[in-house]
Design a protein around this motif. Structure first.
Motif, PDB file in Angstrom:
ATOM      1  N   ASN A  73       0.818  -1.207   0.000  1.00  0.00           N
ATOM      2  CA  ASN A  73       0.000   0.000   0.000  1.00  0.00           C
ATOM      3  C   ASN A  73       0.850   1.255   0.000  1.00  0.00           C
ATOM      4  OD1 ASN A  73      -2.494  -1.327   0.140  1.00  0.00           O
ATOM      5  ND2 ASN A  73      -2.387  -1.480   2.350  1.00  0.00           N
ATOM      6  N   ASP A  74       0.331   2.297  -0.641  1.00  0.00           N
ATOM      7  CA  ASP A  74       0.933   3.612  -0.448  1.00  0.00           C
ATOM      8  C   ASP A  74       0.390   4.154   0.882  1.00  0.00           C
ATOM      9  OD1 ASP A  74      -1.680   4.510  -0.961  1.00  0.00           O
ATOM     10  OD2 ASP A  74      -1.190   5.289  -2.943  1.00  0.00           O
ATOM     11  N   MET A  75       0.877   5.303   1.311  1.00  0.00           N
ATOM     12  CA  MET A  75       0.480   5.808   2.635  1.00  0.00           C
ATOM     13  C   MET A  75      -1.011   6.131   2.698  1.00  0.00           C
ATOM     14  SD  MET A  75       2.910   5.270   4.559  1.00  0.00           S
ATOM     15  CE  MET A  75       2.121   5.914   6.010  1.00  0.00           C
ATOM     16  N   ALA A  76      -1.592   6.635   1.617  1.00  0.00           N
ATOM     17  CA  ALA A  76      -3.026   6.932   1.619  1.00  0.00           C
ATOM     18  C   ALA A  76      -3.834   5.657   1.867  1.00  0.00           C
ATOM     19  CB  ALA A  76      -3.432   7.584   0.304  1.00  0.00           C
ATOM     20  N   ALA A  77      -3.422   4.559   1.244  1.00  0.00           N
ATOM     21  CA  ALA A  77      -4.126   3.290   1.439  1.00  0.00           C
ATOM     22  C   ALA A  77      -3.923   2.752   2.850  1.00  0.00           C
ATOM     23  CB  ALA A  77      -3.671   2.273   0.401  1.00  0.00           C
ATOM     24  N   VAL A  78      -2.772   3.006   3.451  1.00  0.00           N
ATOM     25  CA  VAL A  78      -2.554   2.591   4.840  1.00  0.00           C
ATOM     26  C   VAL A  78      -3.535   3.319   5.754  1.00  0.00           C
ATOM     27  CG1 VAL A  78      -0.938   2.651   6.795  1.00  0.00           C
ATOM     28  CG2 VAL A  78      -0.135   1.962   4.532  1.00  0.00           C
ATOM     29  N   GLU A  80      -6.357   4.506   5.076  1.00  0.00           N
ATOM     30  CA  GLU A  80      -7.740   4.122   4.781  1.00  0.00           C
ATOM     31  C   GLU A  80      -8.008   2.623   4.928  1.00  0.00           C
ATOM     32  OE1 GLU A  80     -10.204   6.302   4.319  1.00  0.00           O
ATOM     33  OE2 GLU A  80      -8.666   7.821   4.715  1.00  0.00           O
ATOM     34  N   HIS A  81      -7.016   1.872   5.352  1.00  0.00           N
ATOM     35  CA  HIS A  81      -7.183   0.414   5.430  1.00  0.00           C
ATOM     36  C   HIS A  81      -8.330   0.060   6.374  1.00  0.00           C
ATOM     37  CE1 HIS A  81      -6.372  -3.815   6.108  1.00  0.00           C
ATOM     38  NE2 HIS A  81      -5.646  -3.768   4.999  1.00  0.00           N
ATOM     39  N   PRO A  82      -9.309  -0.728   5.905  1.00  0.00           N
ATOM     40  CA  PRO A  82     -10.488  -1.023   6.733  1.00  0.00           C
ATOM     41  C   PRO A  82     -10.169  -1.750   8.040  1.00  0.00           C
ATOM     42  CG  PRO A  82     -10.573  -2.225   4.633  1.00  0.00           C
ATOM     43  CD  PRO A  82      -9.397  -1.313   4.579  1.00  0.00           C
ATOM     44  N   GLN A  83      -9.185  -2.631   8.024  1.00  0.00           N
ATOM     45  CA  GLN A  83      -8.852  -3.358   9.256  1.00  0.00           C
ATOM     46  C   GLN A  83      -8.242  -2.427  10.301  1.00  0.00           C
ATOM     47  OE1 GLN A  83      -9.686  -6.509   9.880  1.00  0.00           O
ATOM     48  NE2 GLN A  83      -8.896  -6.349  11.936  1.00  0.00           N
ATOM     49  N   LEU A  84      -7.378  -1.515   9.873  1.00  0.00           N
ATOM     50  CA  LEU A  84      -6.785  -0.575  10.818  1.00  0.00           C
ATOM     51  C   LEU A  84      -7.841   0.393  11.353  1.00  0.00           C
ATOM     52  CD1 LEU A  84      -3.415   0.088   8.976  1.00  0.00           C
ATOM     53  CD2 LEU A  84      -3.807  -1.364  10.972  1.00  0.00           C
ATOM     54  N   LYS A  85      -8.766   0.786  10.497  1.00  0.00           N
ATOM     55  CA  LYS A  85      -9.870   1.639  10.962  1.00  0.00           C
ATOM     56  C   LYS A  85     -10.724   0.893  11.977  1.00  0.00           C
ATOM     57  CE  LYS A  85     -10.739   4.968   7.344  1.00  0.00           C
ATOM     58  NZ  LYS A  85     -11.727   5.464   6.389  1.00  0.00           N
ATOM     59  N   ALA A  86     -11.064  -0.370  11.685  1.00  0.00           N
ATOM     60  CA  ALA A  86     -11.909  -1.168  12.573  1.00  0.00           C
ATOM     61  C   ALA A  86     -11.268  -1.364  13.942  1.00  0.00           C
ATOM     62  CB  ALA A  86     -12.210  -2.524  11.935  1.00  0.00           C
ATOM     63  N   ARG A  87      -9.957  -1.414  13.983  1.00  0.00           N
ATOM     64  CA  ARG A  87      -9.252  -1.587  15.254  1.00  0.00           C
ATOM     65  C   ARG A  87      -8.991  -0.261  15.969  1.00  0.00           C
ATOM     66  NH1 ARG A  87      -4.784  -6.109  15.287  1.00  0.00           N
ATOM     67  NH2 ARG A  87      -6.115  -7.879  14.871  1.00  0.00           N
ATOM     68  N   GLY A  88      -9.426   0.831  15.352  1.00  0.00           N
ATOM     69  CA  GLY A  88      -9.214   2.133  15.977  1.00  0.00           C
ATOM     70  C   GLY A  88      -7.753   2.502  16.102  1.00  0.00           C
TER      71      GLY A  88
END
Length: 103
Positions: A73-78, A80-88
């Motif tokens: 991933n580029d930094m923008a995708a990092v 916005e990554h759904p798993q990282l968002k879900a884990r807060g």
């Protein structure tokens, strides 16, 4: 960046991923040492093969060939990554301005 482990993998990469089986026996590329010595020419061939494809299409070809790979991933995708968002994993933190007093 690509790295193939052995001659068997090179032949499969040529046949399936690049769809150029003749490269496996091309005198310029038929050993690891020759591929290294002709790196620029080989790189151009690989770029030309993959250029019209999306990243997903390239990964699908590599998967079909059984070549280990991963999407980076580029930094923008990092962010916005759904798993990282879900884990807060991303939170905003208030800070107080610091005053730098020098040394």
């Amino acid at each position: 960046m690509l790295g193939l482990q052995n001659e068997r993998e090179w032949a499969i990469f040529c046949k399936i991923a690049l769809q150029k089986p003749e490269l496996a026996i091309d005198e310029r590329f038929n050993t690891t040492a020759k591929r290294t010595g002709n790196r620029e020419a080989l790189q151009q061939i690989i770029v030309d093969c993959f250029a019209p494809m999306t990243a997903e299409q390239v990964l699908a070809r590599l998967d079909e060939a059984g070549i280990a790979n991963a999407h980076v991933n580029d930094m923008a995708a990092v962010w916005e990554h759904p798993q990282l968002k879900a884990r807060g994993r991303w939170t905003e933190v208030d800070t107080t301005p610091a005053i730098w007093r020098g040394t």
